[in-house]
Scaffold this active site. Structure first.
Site, PDB file in Angstrom:
ATOM      1  CB  THR A   1      84.100   6.744 127.295  1.00  0.00           C
ATOM      2  OG1 THR A   1      84.634   7.551 128.323  1.00  0.00           O
ATOM      3  CG2 THR A   1      84.767   5.373 127.291  1.00  0.00           C
TER       4      THR A   1
ATOM      5  N   GLY B   1      73.352   7.513 112.809  1.00  0.00           N
ATOM      6  CA  GLY B   1      73.165   8.339 111.621  1.00  0.00           C
ATOM      7  C   GLY B   1      72.590   9.714 111.944  1.00  0.00           C
TER       8      GLY B   1
ATOM      9  CG  ASN C   1      64.085   7.435 104.918  1.00  0.00           C
ATOM     10  OD1 ASN C   1      64.307   8.406 104.190  1.00  0.00           O
ATOM     11  ND2 ASN C   1      63.258   7.499 105.926  1.00  0.00           N
TER      12      ASN C   1
ATOM     13  CG  HIS D   1      70.455   0.477 113.192  1.00  0.00           C
ATOM     14  ND1 HIS D   1      69.123   0.327 112.891  1.00  0.00           N
ATOM     15  CD2 HIS D   1      70.685   1.803 113.227  1.00  0.00           C
ATOM     16  CE1 HIS D   1      68.576   1.530 112.774  1.00  0.00           C
ATOM     17  NE2 HIS D   1      69.500   2.433 112.964  1.00  0.00           N
TER      18      HIS D   1
ATOM     19  CB  CYS E   1      47.444   5.832 111.404  1.00  0.00           C
ATOM     20  SG  CYS E   1      45.853   6.619 111.607  1.00  0.00           S
TER      21      CYS E   1
END
Lengths: 394, 123
Positions: A239, A73, A153, A203, A327
């Protein structure tokens, strides 16, 4: 350490499903031919890549020659934005995007700013939504690209892509959408949406990491991205990652077949979590829009506590989740998305994102709801901020 | 990412709480940065006889708060003032580089509490 492990971080990545892995495996060692060569095993690779391209195209309502495989992505976003910038520099140097994009878009735009491009970052409302009117108002004579993410997201907000697509079309401006969180998870039809470029990543829908694709509407003038070969119609040399591409094709095919049944379940888990958490844990807010949101996404802010501590205690209880705290972001600032929807720093630090997936059950969510209130309370009892509020209440 | 000692002090922090009528109170940090530490001291004859803390922050912030309070407990205030953030981090078998600022917060909070005590006793 808990014995069980429940995964609630499907927006980060998903496990490769067995059928996908099975489809991929022969292309590592038995059918290893280079898709550009001419002998039999090479032709098998070529056929497998073509078939996967067809599957990806079918899933989003595109034609197979409009699908270009990439390494993921992030590459698709980089290519879309830099490709338009390089290919249309004679037309103008203005790009419109939003303040809540993934860093793959934001940092690419910032990079182009250094090269003399002008970027408008549209602010979002408190739910994380932009309005089509905002986009239209930002359009200038020299605007060459509009890039608005399909679904966020972090907070799962789904943007009015179709309406923005109409505006872009009316003004003759190329429209890109980062649909990494959306493809394979919600229905998408590029013809209906009027998008010219769309990024996706395997994924995120139970496919392998390291492979994605960019949809390029026929006729969209986009500069080539990687030079050095004729692959991907000469636009993206290298490739072909045959096993990865085969995996992406199979994954998107299965994801499309199961989408409605998965989403019914995800929606149920989502609503159950939101209702229970808001009802049982005080000083908590839901981030993002309640309805215009990905079926598997939940994002809360718990006041007076910090996200990393929360994640570690959840991990100890056998739950994997994520947060927008500084964090966990590796910087000193909390998530730019949470700041963009107007959260003060202190509250943005205490965010928790849970993203459900196909294998999560009601029992998993019930277990979460059982342990979460205690973990939040435990951290609050340690917090000087909570102490102040408690003292005021007494 | 964290040492076993850090995780131990995060999971089982020592000296969490408040002290009513504390002799010295120090609070440092701010919510913007995501770290606030508040330290309470009971001091008799310049010896820290009791110490409690409350911390808003990540695991490293909580663990360093816990360790810093352990290090100063029972110490003379002059000695407590010499405890550095490095000493706190070392006592925890180290911290990831990005988390070193958390140990500075613990040192500063203890110092602020002792200064508060000194100021009060001068009044």
């Amino acid at each position: 350490m808990s014995e069980r492990f429940i995964y609630f971080d499907h927006a980060a990545t998903t496990p490769v499903r067995p059928e996908v892995l099975e489809a991929m495996l022969p292309y590592f060692d038995k059918k290893y031919g280079n898709a550009s060569s001419i002998y039999s095993i090479a032709r098998e690779s070529r056929a497998a890549v073509d078939e996967a391209r067809e599957m990806v195209a079918n899933a989003i309502g595109a034609k197979s020659d409009e699908i270009y495989f990439t390494s993921g992505g992030t590459e698709a976003d980089n290519w879309a934005i830099k490709g338009i910038a390089r290919g249309s520099a004679d037309k103008g140097k203005h790009i419109i995007t939003t303040s809540i994009e993934h860093h793959a878009v934001l940092h690419t735009c910032q990079y182009l700013e250094k090269e003399g491009f002008d970027v408008t970052y549209l602010p979002v409302d408190e739910k994380g939504l932009i309005s089509p009117a905002q986009v239209e108002e930002a359009i200038r004579e020299d605007t060459i690209l509009i890039s608005v993410m399909f679904a966020n997201n972090e907070i799962g907000t789904i943007q009015p892509i179709e309406e923005i697509g109409e505006i872009a079309k009316r003004h003759g401006i190329v429209f890109h959408t980062d649909a990494v969180q959306a493809v394979g998870n919600i229905h998408i039809d590029v013809k209906k949406l009027g998008v010219d470029l769309l990024s996706m990543s395997a994924h995120k829908f139970y496919g392998p990491k390291g492979v994605g694709a960019l949809y390029i509407r026929k006729g969209t003038k986009l500069a080539s991205y990687i030079h050095g070969g004729a692959q991907e119609r000469g636009k993206r040399a290298s490739t072909e990652n045959v096993p990865g591409i085969v995996g992406m094709g199979r994954a998107i095919e299965i994801a499309t077949q199961n989408m409605d049944s998965y989403n019914k379940k995800l929606l149920e888990l989502r609503e159950m979590t939101i209702d229970k958490v808001l009802a049982t844990i005080p000083y908590t807010r839901l981030n993002g829009d309640r309805d215009k949101r990905l079926p598997g996404n939940v994002n809360f802010s718990f006041e007076f506590i910090e996200g990393e501590s929360l994640l570690l205690l959840l991990d100890m209880a056998g739950i994997g989740a994520s947060s927008g705290s500084a964090c966990t972001s590796g910087s000193l600032d909390p998530s730019h998305v949470l700041l963009a929807i107007g959260l003060p720093h202190g509250i943005a630090h205490g965010s928790l994102r849970l993203t459900f997936g196909k294998d999560n059950t009601r029992e998993d969510v019930e277990y979460l709801l059982e342990v979460l209130p205690g973990i939040v309370e435990r951290l609050r009892r340690m917090s000087p901020l909570y102490e102040r509020v408690k003292n005021r209440e007494e | 990412m964290y040492s076993e000692k850090v995780m131990d002090h995060f999971m089982h922090p020592r000296n969490v709480g408040e002290i009513e009528n504390a002799d010295g109170i120090g609070e440092v940090g701010n919510a913007k940065c995501g770290d606030i530490m508040k330290v309470y001291l009971t001091i008799e004859d310049d010896i820290i006889v009791d110490v409690k803390f409350k911390t808003f922050g990540c695991a490293a912030a909580i663990a360093t708060s816990s360790m810093a309070t352990e290090l100063v407990k029972g110490k003379h205030i002059d000695e407590a003032l010499t405890i550095t953030n490095k000493a706190v981090a070392q006592a925890l078998d180290g911290l990831p580089p990005i988390k070193m600022h958390c140990s500075a917060l613990a040192e500063q909070a203890i110092k602020a509490a002792i200064e508060d005590y000194l100021q009060k006793s001068n009044d």
